[in-house]
Motif scaffolding. Structure first.
Motif, PDB file in Angstrom:
ATOM      1  N   LYS A  64       5.337  -3.930  -4.342  1.00  0.00           N
ATOM      2  CA  LYS A  64       5.648  -3.476  -5.704  1.00  0.00           C
ATOM      3  C   LYS A  64       4.905  -2.189  -5.988  1.00  0.00           C
ATOM      4  O   LYS A  64       3.732  -2.056  -5.621  1.00  0.00           O
ATOM      5  N   PHE A  65       5.598  -1.240  -6.616  1.00  0.00           N
ATOM      6  CA  PHE A  65       4.942  -0.058  -7.166  1.00  0.00           C
ATOM      7  C   PHE A  65       5.059  -0.201  -8.678  1.00  0.00           C
ATOM      8  O   PHE A  65       6.146  -0.039  -9.217  1.00  0.00           O
ATOM      9  N   LYS A  66       3.992  -0.555  -9.317  1.00  0.00           N
ATOM     10  CA  LYS A  66       4.033  -0.884 -10.762  1.00  0.00           C
ATOM     11  C   LYS A  66       5.168  -1.887 -11.010  1.00  0.00           C
ATOM     12  O   LYS A  66       5.171  -2.946 -10.411  1.00  0.00           O
ATOM     13  N   GLY A 101      20.344   0.931   5.314  1.00  0.00           N
ATOM     14  CA  GLY A 101      20.438   0.838   3.854  1.00  0.00           C
ATOM     15  C   GLY A 101      20.436   2.210   3.234  1.00  0.00           C
ATOM     16  O   GLY A 101      20.016   3.184   3.867  1.00  0.00           O
ATOM     17  N   PRO A 102      20.905   2.305   1.987  1.00  0.00           N
ATOM     18  CA  PRO A 102      20.970   3.615   1.321  1.00  0.00           C
ATOM     19  C   PRO A 102      19.579   4.165   1.010  1.00  0.00           C
ATOM     20  O   PRO A 102      18.588   3.437   1.115  1.00  0.00           O
ATOM     21  N   ASN A 103      19.521   5.406   0.604  1.00  0.00           N
ATOM     22  CA  ASN A 103      18.250   5.992   0.169  1.00  0.00           C
ATOM     23  C   ASN A 103      17.651   5.150  -0.945  1.00  0.00           C
ATOM     24  O   ASN A 103      18.362   4.732  -1.851  1.00  0.00           O
ATOM     25  N   GLY A 104      16.380   4.901  -0.831  1.00  0.00           N
ATOM     26  CA  GLY A 104      15.699   4.141  -1.887  1.00  0.00           C
ATOM     27  C   GLY A 104      15.770   2.637  -1.691  1.00  0.00           C
ATOM     28  O   GLY A 104      15.290   1.866  -2.522  1.00  0.00           O
ATOM     29  N   ALA A 105      16.354   2.176  -0.577  1.00  0.00           N
ATOM     30  CA  ALA A 105      16.523   0.735  -0.341  1.00  0.00           C
ATOM     31  C   ALA A 105      15.203   0.034  -0.044  1.00  0.00           C
ATOM     32  O   ALA A 105      15.076  -1.170  -0.243  1.00  0.00           O
ATOM     33  N   GLY A 106      14.226   0.785   0.484  1.00  0.00           N
ATOM     34  CA  GLY A 106      12.936   0.182   0.815  1.00  0.00           C
ATOM     35  C   GLY A 106      12.631   0.211   2.307  1.00  0.00           C
ATOM     36  O   GLY A 106      11.699  -0.458   2.767  1.00  0.00           O
ATOM     37  N   LYS A 107      13.379   0.999   3.060  1.00  0.00           N
ATOM     38  CA  LYS A 107      13.210   1.035   4.518  1.00  0.00           C
ATOM     39  C   LYS A 107      11.862   1.649   4.912  1.00  0.00           C
ATOM     40  O   LYS A 107      11.104   1.059   5.675  1.00  0.00           O
ATOM     41  N   SER A 108      11.570   2.842   4.390  1.00  0.00           N
ATOM     42  CA  SER A 108      10.303   3.500   4.761  1.00  0.00           C
ATOM     43  C   SER A 108       9.107   2.683   4.286  1.00  0.00           C
ATOM     44  O   SER A 108       8.092   2.599   4.984  1.00  0.00           O
ATOM     45  N   THR A 109       9.236   2.082   3.117  1.00  0.00           N
ATOM     46  CA  THR A 109       8.134   1.263   2.592  1.00  0.00           C
ATOM     47  C   THR A 109       7.866   0.089   3.531  1.00  0.00           C
ATOM     48  O   THR A 109       6.710  -0.239   3.812  1.00  0.00           O
ATOM     49  N   THR A 110       8.932  -0.524   4.041  1.00  0.00           N
ATOM     50  CA  THR A 110       8.763  -1.640   4.978  1.00  0.00           C
ATOM     51  C   THR A 110       8.058  -1.165   6.248  1.00  0.00           C
ATOM     52  O   THR A 110       7.078  -1.778   6.691  1.00  0.00           O
ATOM     53  N   PHE A 140       7.551   9.346  11.716  1.00  0.00           N
ATOM     54  CA  PHE A 140       7.784   9.275  10.276  1.00  0.00           C
ATOM     55  C   PHE A 140       9.084   9.972   9.883  1.00  0.00           C
ATOM     56  O   PHE A 140       9.603  10.818  10.622  1.00  0.00           O
ATOM     57  N   GLN A 141       9.570   9.601   8.702  1.00  0.00           N
ATOM     58  CA  GLN A 141      10.765  10.257   8.169  1.00  0.00           C
ATOM     59  C   GLN A 141      10.506  11.748   7.964  1.00  0.00           C
ATOM     60  O   GLN A 141      11.314  12.582   8.331  1.00  0.00           O
ATOM     61  N   ASP A 142       9.354  12.081   7.385  1.00  0.00           N
ATOM     62  CA  ASP A 142       9.027  13.490   7.184  1.00  0.00           C
ATOM     63  C   ASP A 142       8.221  13.991   8.373  1.00  0.00           C
ATOM     64  O   ASP A 142       7.316  13.309   8.849  1.00  0.00           O
ATOM     65  N   ASN A 165      19.295   6.891 -10.948  1.00  0.00           N
ATOM     66  CA  ASN A 165      18.105   6.167 -11.427  1.00  0.00           C
ATOM     67  C   ASN A 165      16.865   7.034 -11.320  1.00  0.00           C
ATOM     68  O   ASN A 165      16.018   7.054 -12.202  1.00  0.00           O
ATOM     69  N   LEU A 166      16.808   7.763 -10.211  1.00  0.00           N
ATOM     70  CA  LEU A 166      15.659   8.611  -9.946  1.00  0.00           C
ATOM     71  C   LEU A 166      15.576   9.702 -11.016  1.00  0.00           C
ATOM     72  O   LEU A 166      14.522   9.985 -11.561  1.00  0.00           O
ATOM     73  N   ARG A 167      16.761  10.286 -11.328  1.00  0.00           N
ATOM     74  CA  ARG A 167      16.795  11.350 -12.346  1.00  0.00           C
ATOM     75  C   ARG A 167      16.309  10.813 -13.682  1.00  0.00           C
ATOM     76  O   ARG A 167      15.503  11.413 -14.355  1.00  0.00           O
ATOM     77  N   MET A 223       7.672  13.914 -10.800  1.00  0.00           N
ATOM     78  CA  MET A 223       8.467  13.668  -9.600  1.00  0.00           C
ATOM     79  C   MET A 223       8.004  12.361  -8.970  1.00  0.00           C
ATOM     80  O   MET A 223       6.816  12.091  -8.895  1.00  0.00           O
ATOM     81  N   ARG A 224       8.988  11.581  -8.528  1.00  0.00           N
ATOM     82  CA  ARG A 224       8.616  10.396  -7.758  1.00  0.00           C
ATOM     83  C   ARG A 224       8.948  10.643  -6.309  1.00  0.00           C
ATOM     84  O   ARG A 224       9.926  11.275  -6.001  1.00  0.00           O
ATOM     85  N   ARG A 225       8.121  10.069  -5.465  1.00  0.00           N
ATOM     86  CA  ARG A 225       8.330  10.217  -4.048  1.00  0.00           C
ATOM     87  C   ARG A 225       9.629   9.501  -3.686  1.00  0.00           C
ATOM     88  O   ARG A 225       9.949   8.460  -4.220  1.00  0.00           O
ATOM     89  N   ARG A 226      10.398  10.107  -2.756  1.00  0.00           N
ATOM     90  CA  ARG A 226      11.598   9.453  -2.314  1.00  0.00           C
ATOM     91  C   ARG A 226      11.299   8.268  -1.464  1.00  0.00           C
ATOM     92  O   ARG A 226      10.417   8.286  -0.650  1.00  0.00           O
TER      93      ARG A 226
HETATM   94  N1  LIG Z   1       4.326   5.667  -3.290  1.00  0.00           N
HETATM   95  C1  LIG Z   1       5.311   5.290  -4.103  1.00  0.00           C
HETATM   96  N2  LIG Z   1       5.107   5.156  -5.427  1.00  0.00           N
HETATM   97  C2  LIG Z   1       6.090   4.734  -6.254  1.00  0.00           C
HETATM   98  N3  LIG Z   1       7.338   4.423  -5.843  1.00  0.00           N
HETATM   99  C3  LIG Z   1       7.613   4.541  -4.534  1.00  0.00           C
HETATM  100  C4  LIG Z   1       6.616   4.985  -3.592  1.00  0.00           C
HETATM  101  N4  LIG Z   1       7.175   4.987  -2.354  1.00  0.00           N
HETATM  102  C5  LIG Z   1       8.456   4.590  -2.521  1.00  0.00           C
HETATM  103  N5  LIG Z   1       8.727   4.323  -3.815  1.00  0.00           N
HETATM  104  C6  LIG Z   1      10.001   3.832  -4.355  1.00  0.00           C
HETATM  105  O1  LIG Z   1      10.334   2.651  -3.644  1.00  0.00           O
HETATM  106  C7  LIG Z   1      11.728   2.576  -3.407  1.00  0.00           C
HETATM  107  C8  LIG Z   1      11.973   2.459  -1.918  1.00  0.00           C
HETATM  108  O2  LIG Z   1      11.603   3.694  -1.290  1.00  0.00           O
HETATM  109  P1  LIG Z   1      11.710   3.913   0.280  1.00  0.00           P
HETATM  110  O3  LIG Z   1      11.040   2.804   0.978  1.00  0.00           O
HETATM  111  O4  LIG Z   1      11.216   5.289   0.555  1.00  0.00           O
HETATM  112  O5  LIG Z   1      13.275   3.825   0.524  1.00  0.00           O
HETATM  113  P2  LIG Z   1      14.138   4.283   1.794  1.00  0.00           P
HETATM  114  O6  LIG Z   1      13.205   4.631   2.891  1.00  0.00           O
HETATM  115  O7  LIG Z   1      15.008   3.108   2.082  1.00  0.00           O
HETATM  116  O8  LIG Z   1      14.929   5.463   1.334  1.00  0.00           O
HETATM  117  C9  LIG Z   1      12.328   3.823  -4.045  1.00  0.00           C
HETATM  118  O9  LIG Z   1      12.804   3.478  -5.318  1.00  0.00           O
HETATM  119  C10 LIG Z   1      11.167   4.780  -4.129  1.00  0.00           C
HETATM  120  O10 LIG Z   1      11.324   5.677  -5.191  1.00  0.00           O
END
Ligand SMILES: Nc1ncnc2c1ncn2[C@@H]1O[C@H](COP(=O)(O)OP(=O)(O)O)[C@@H](O)[C@H]1O
Ligand SMILES: [Mg+2]
Length: 344
Positions: free
Chosen positions: A24-26, A48-57, A94-96, A330-332, A341-344
């Protein structure tokens, strides 16, 4: 839950075991209670689409982000309790991009080797071997800033392998690359898997990439794992054939086809209406007749075998493009609300 890990022994054929992983982010749940296992030697695709949670996982599995709940074992090490061992046993792309532009390919590799304590006696040999593997040996002394996108990606993959990890994480390996370069990278990824027996976990929002590379695919959407299976099984779940009707009167067609006896399912999306049927070629005349009778304009009709795109649509109710458009909106809104700005 105390000592959760102690109750989670891994089977010898497993490389990764993820249990109820959540981040969870907040108030945003980026990764929502996902569980799965990755087998040794497998290419496991996270689609999954952008923002799905892949990089976070991936970041949690690579111990760069701490889970809010749940845990995982990577090569038998807990991502919560044994982070150093996890890190030593994985390679991460990494993605970036994270290469140093002002260093040569060789110097970037060497720096990584020192960081991971690859002994000086074998470092040079391994670097040259890996650069050869990704066909960059002749450019080893060129500065990275002179490299194309594809060359950089190849160098990052080679670098991720220098400390001989058992598992390689690739976050969107071909993002933004042209089709020819993507094809070439797919070849390398396949080769690493078959020739080196490397377990590979990759994320992508490209259907063709997931389909082509993965032994099994997990579809992830809004932080949740929707389904996990082989590409073939996923497509077979849909069965039959898909008729896609491009029409400005999708609403009307949808309500007319609600009672259709030969339709397995029907969904409206993206300016089109999609029907799943058996023997699609025989159903087209009736479909056209219904459209004509009800003054429904048809721009085009396409028949095809179920693709991963259809699987995604079937399980999420949206195409991946629509899902991404929603995420961007949603991001906008988020940016307007928070003024930052929120991180992608
Ligand atoms: N450090 C962070 N702080 C707040 N929100 C974040 C952070 N990292 C990712 N998010 C949010 O978490 C969700 C999943 O992001 P991410 O894992 O990057 O998705 P994906 O890699 O599938 O595109 C998105 O809504 C993104 O904005
Ligand atoms: Mg990502």
């Amino acid at each position: 839950m105390p000592n959760q890990e102690n109750r989670l022994p891994m089977k010898s054929e497993e490389a990764i075991k993820v249990i109820n992983l959540t981040k969870k982010f907040k108030d945003l749940t980026a990764v929502n209670n996902i569980s799965f296992t990755v087998k040794k030697g497998e290419i496991f695709g996270f689609l999954g689409p952008n923002g799905a949670g892949k990089s976070t996982t991936l970041s949690m599995l690579a111990t760069l982000l701490e889970p809010t709940q749940g845990t995982a074992l990577v090569n038998g090490f807990s991502i919560r309790k044994d982070r150093d061992s996890v890190r030593r046993s994985i390679g991460m792309v990494f993605q970036d991009p994270t290469l140093d532009e002002e260093l040569t390919a060789y110097e970037n590799m060497d720096f990584h080797g020192r960081l991971y304590n690859v002994p000086a006696t074998v470092r040079k040999k391994k670097i040259l071997e890996l650069l050869k593997l990704v066909e960059l040996n002749e450019r080893k002394d060129s500065l990275v800033k002179t490299f194309s996108g594809g060359m950089r990606r190849r160098l990052e993959i080679a670098r991720g392998l220098l400390h001989e990890p058992k598992v390689l994480f690739l976050d969107e390996p071909t993002l933004g690359l042209d089709p020819q370069t993507r094809n070439k990278l797919w070849e390398y990824i396949k080769r690493l898997n078959t020739e080196k027996g490397l377990t590979i976990i990759l994320t992508t929002h490209y259907m063709d990439e997931a389909d082509k590379l993965s032994d099994r695919i997990a579809i992830i959407d809004n932080g949740k794992m929707i389904i996990l299976d082989t590409p073939e099984n996923l497509k077979n779940m849909i069965g039959g054939e898909i008729i896609t009707v491009e029409t400005p009167n999708g609403d009307k067609l949808e309500s007319l086809m609600k009672n259709c006896k030969w339709c397995k399912s029907g969904k409206r999306h993206d300016g089109s209406f999609t029907l799943t049927v058996d023997h699609a070629d025989k159903k087209i005349p009736e479909l056209v007749q219904i459209a004509n009778k009800n003054k429904i304009k048809i721009n085009s009709i396409v028949i095809h075998k179920p693709s991963l795109e259809d699987v995604f649509l079937h399980f999420t109710g949206k195409t991946i493009r629509e899902q991404e458009a929603g995420a961007i909106e949603n991001l906008r809104q988020g940016r307007r609300m928070h003024g930052r700005m929120r991180r992608r």
